[in-house]
Motif scaffolding. Structure first.
Motif, PDB file in Angstrom:
ATOM      1  N   HIS A 228       1.043  -1.227   0.104  1.00 49.72           N
ATOM      2  CA  HIS A 228       0.390   0.101  -0.083  1.00 49.72           C
ATOM      3  C   HIS A 228       0.896   1.462  -0.289  1.00 49.72           C
ATOM      4  CE1 HIS A 228      -3.846  -1.893   1.750  1.00 49.72           C
ATOM      5  NE2 HIS A 228      -3.168  -2.419   0.833  1.00 49.72           N
ATOM      6  N   GLU A 229       1.811   1.302   0.608  1.00 45.33           N
ATOM      7  CA  GLU A 229       3.458   2.298   0.499  1.00 45.33           C
ATOM      8  C   GLU A 229       3.592   2.673  -0.775  1.00 45.33           C
ATOM      9  OE1 GLU A 229       5.303   1.150   3.746  1.00 45.33           O
ATOM     10  OE2 GLU A 229       3.552   2.096   5.523  1.00 45.33           O
ATOM     11  N   GLN A 230       3.978   1.367  -1.146  1.00 42.87           N
ATOM     12  CA  GLN A 230       4.774   0.845  -2.173  1.00 42.87           C
ATOM     13  C   GLN A 230       4.083   1.991  -3.251  1.00 42.87           C
ATOM     14  OE1 GLN A 230       7.856   0.702  -1.705  1.00 42.87           O
ATOM     15  NE2 GLN A 230       8.240   0.583  -3.878  1.00 42.87           N
ATOM     16  N   ARG A 231       2.128   1.840  -3.339  1.00 45.37           N
ATOM     17  CA  ARG A 231       1.512   2.166  -4.671  1.00 45.37           C
ATOM     18  C   ARG A 231       1.446   3.471  -4.003  1.00 45.37           C
ATOM     19  NH1 ARG A 231      -4.024  -1.385  -3.765  1.00 45.37           N
ATOM     20  NH2 ARG A 231      -3.655   0.433  -1.843  1.00 45.37           N
ATOM     21  N   GLU A 232       1.179   4.288  -2.759  1.00 48.73           N
ATOM     22  CA  GLU A 232       0.829   5.608  -2.696  1.00 48.73           C
ATOM     23  C   GLU A 232       2.658   6.902  -3.366  1.00 48.73           C
ATOM     24  OE1 GLU A 232      -0.633   7.280   0.392  1.00 48.73           O
ATOM     25  OE2 GLU A 232      -2.586   5.770   0.404  1.00 48.73           O
ATOM     26  N   ILE A 233       3.364   5.456  -3.003  1.00 47.21           N
ATOM     27  CA  ILE A 233       4.494   6.734  -3.393  1.00 47.21           C
ATOM     28  C   ILE A 233       4.720   6.942  -4.730  1.00 47.21           C
ATOM     29  CG2 ILE A 233       5.651   7.014  -1.013  1.00 47.21           C
ATOM     30  CD1 ILE A 233       7.579   4.824  -2.686  1.00 47.21           C
ATOM     31  N   MET A 234       4.487   5.493  -5.565  1.00 45.86           N
ATOM     32  CA  MET A 234       4.104   5.841  -7.059  1.00 45.86           C
ATOM     33  C   MET A 234       3.340   5.888  -8.269  1.00 45.86           C
ATOM     34  SD  MET A 234       5.861   1.659  -7.003  1.00 45.86           S
ATOM     35  CE  MET A 234       6.461   2.007  -8.888  1.00 45.86           C
ATOM     36  N   ASP A 235       4.023   6.413  -9.681  1.00 45.66           N
ATOM     37  CA  ASP A 235       2.649   6.520 -10.056  1.00 45.66           C
ATOM     38  C   ASP A 235       1.513   5.248 -10.593  1.00 45.66           C
ATOM     39  OD1 ASP A 235       3.742   5.713 -12.790  1.00 45.66           O
ATOM     40  OD2 ASP A 235       5.124   6.633 -12.296  1.00 45.66           O
ATOM     41  N   ASP A 236       0.631   5.084 -11.430  1.00 52.40           N
ATOM     42  CA  ASP A 236      -0.441   4.218 -11.362  1.00 52.40           C
ATOM     43  C   ASP A 236       0.217   3.774 -12.236  1.00 52.40           C
ATOM     44  OD1 ASP A 236      -3.168   2.728 -10.997  1.00 52.40           O
ATOM     45  OD2 ASP A 236      -3.247   3.871 -13.331  1.00 52.40           O
ATOM     46  N   VAL A 237       1.102   4.350 -13.863  1.00 53.61           N
ATOM     47  CA  VAL A 237       1.581   3.553 -14.620  1.00 53.61           C
ATOM     48  C   VAL A 237       2.479   2.391 -14.053  1.00 53.61           C
ATOM     49  CG1 VAL A 237       2.667   3.350 -16.765  1.00 53.61           C
ATOM     50  CG2 VAL A 237       0.778   5.155 -16.427  1.00 53.61           C
TER      51      VAL A 237
END
Length: 361
Positions: A228-237
C-alpha cells in the motif's frame, strides 16, 4: 517451505515444462518475490539431470547475467551450503569460464551445459539451447517500454540473438515484469496464448481484497502495508506494471511529466505562429479536446487547452470562441465523419465573425 503456498503453482508449471507437457512458460511476479531465485535453482537441477543438453540464459543486463552465473556455481559448490552433489553424485564440474559466463558439466562440449548472455551482444554461432532457453527481464525498464520502436527492435533481437539458438524440442521459460502488451511476453501471448502447450502465469502484488499475495512467514516477504505504501508513492502506470503485472500501452503517451517545462508568462513579442489541433466528438460521453499552441522559435507554449463534452452545437460555438480569442492562424481537426462536420461548422462560424483561422482536416 515458508514460500510454499505462493510458489507451488510456479514449481508445478516448471515441472510440466520439464515433463514435456508445455513448450513455453511465462511467469510475471513483482520484484523480490523469489521468481529468479527459483529459476536459478531450476537451471542447476536441469543441468544435473541433462548435463549434455545445453541451456541458454539471456537477460538485458550484464550484471544480472554474471550474478546468475555466480549463483549457479554457489549452488553446485561441493563445499557449499546446498546439497546439489548429493542429488547428482555422478555429475562433475568439467570447466568454468567466468569471462564468458559458461559452466560445463560432465564431458567437455563445444556448447557448455549452462551458458549466460546479455541480449544484443551478438550470439550467432556462440551459443546453443537444447534443453531450455531461459529469458529473464529482457525489457530493461520503462524507457524501453515507452518506445514502440525500441520494443520492436527488442523483439527482433530476441528472435535473432536468442530464439534462433534453439535446436530440437527446446523449451522456453520467460520471467519478466509486464511493462507493455508489445513486450516479449505480450507478443508471445498474442501468438500462442490459446495453445494447450503454453502457460502464462500472472501473480500480482495484492489480491482482489487488496491484501498482499506475498506476505511470507518469518518476515521475509512483503506485507499488505508495504505494498500500500509503494502504491502511494508511485505513479499508477509504474505501480500497475511493476507490481500488478498489468501491461499498459504507452504509445500515445509522448511526454513524461518530468520532461515538460513550465512557464509563468509568454515571451515578449509576437509568436512565430499560433496553431491548434482538435480531437472532435459527436454525440456521446467523450470529450472534444483542443490544445492551443504558441510557437516561439523551436519552443512550444501550450497556452490553452479546450476540453468539453457538451452537445455538438454547444461545443461548436465554444470552439469558435476559443479560436477567435487566441487568434489561431491554423488548426487541424480530426478527419472522421464527426470531425468533418465539426470542422465545416467551426470554419463557417470563424469566417462569419472575421476570424483568421484556416481549418484543415
Amino acid at each position: 517451505m515458508h514460500k510454499y503456498k505462493q510458489l507451488k503453482v510456479v514449481v508445478d508449471a516448471l515441472q510440466d515444462l520439464t515433463d514435456d507437457k508445455l513448450d513455453l512458460l511465462a511467469i510475471s511476479m513483482p520484484p523480490g518475490t523469489g521468481k529468479s531465485t527459483l529459476a536459478i535453482f531450476y537451471l542447476t537441477w536441469l543441468a544435473g539431470k541433462y548435463p549434455d543438453e545445453p541451456i541458454l540464459t539471456g537477460s538485458h543486463s550484464n550484471s544480472w547475467v554474471r550474478g546468475a552465473y555466480d549463483e549457479c556455481l554457489r549452488i553446485m559448490d561441493v563445499k557449499g551450503e546446498y546439497l546439489w552433489h548429493d542429488v547428482f553424485p555422478d555429475v562433475q564440474l568439467s570447466s568454468t569460464n567466468a569471462k564468458d559466463c559458461r559452466i560445463d558439466l560432465g564431458k567437455r562440449k563445444r556448447f557448455e551445459t549452462l551458458q549466460f548472455t546479455s541480449i544484443g551482444t551478438g550470439n550467432a554461432g556462440l551459443y546453443r539451447a537444447m534443453q531450455l532457453l531461459y529469458c529473464d527481464d529482457l525489457v530493461s525498464g520503462i524507457e524501453v517500454a515507452m518506445s514502440r520502436e525500441r520494443l520492436d527492435k527488442l523483439w527482433e533481437i530476441y528472435n535473432t540473438d536468442l530464439r534462433q539458438r534453439k535446436i530440437g524440442r527446446c523449451k522456453e521459460l520467460h520471467l519478466a515484469t509486464r511493462w507493455s502488451t508489445a513486450d516479449i511476453i505480450g507478443r508471445l501471448e498474442a501468438e500462442y496464448g490459446d495453445g494447450d502447450r503454453v502457460r502464462f502465469i500472472v501473480m500480482p502484488a495484492v489480491d482482489e481484497n487488496d491484501e498482499s499475495n506475498f506476505d511470507y512467514p518469518y518476515g521475509v516477504g512483503f506485507s499488505t502495508q508495504f505494498y500500500h505504501e509503494q502504491r502511494e508513492i508511485m505513479d499508477d502506470v509504474n505501480w500497475r506494471a511493476l507490481y500488478m503485472q498489468q501491461p499498459i500501452d504507452r504509445e500515445g503517451r509522448l511526454y513524461d511529466p518530468d520532461e515538460l517545462r513550465r512557464y509563468f508568462e509568454l515571451p515578449e513579442g509576437q509568436p512565430d505562429a499560433i496553431i491548434s489541433v482538435c480531437d472532435t466528438k459527436d454525440r456521446g460521453s467523450d470529450d472534444c479536446v483542443m490544445p492551443v499552441d504558441y510557437r516561439y522559435g523551436h519552443t512550444y507554449y501550450i497556452e490553452a487547452i479546450f476540453c468539453d463534452n457538451s452537445k455538438p452545437e454547444v461545443v461548436d460555438e465554444l470552439l469558435i470562441q476559443c479560436l477567435l480569442r487566441h487568434k489561431v492562424q491554423m488548426s487541424c481537426f480530426e478527419s472522421n465523419s464527426a470531425g468533418g462536420r465539426v470542422a465545416q461548422s467551426v470554419q463557417a462560424g470563424v469566417k462569419a465573425r472575421g476570424g483568421i483561422t484556416k481549418i484543415e482536416t
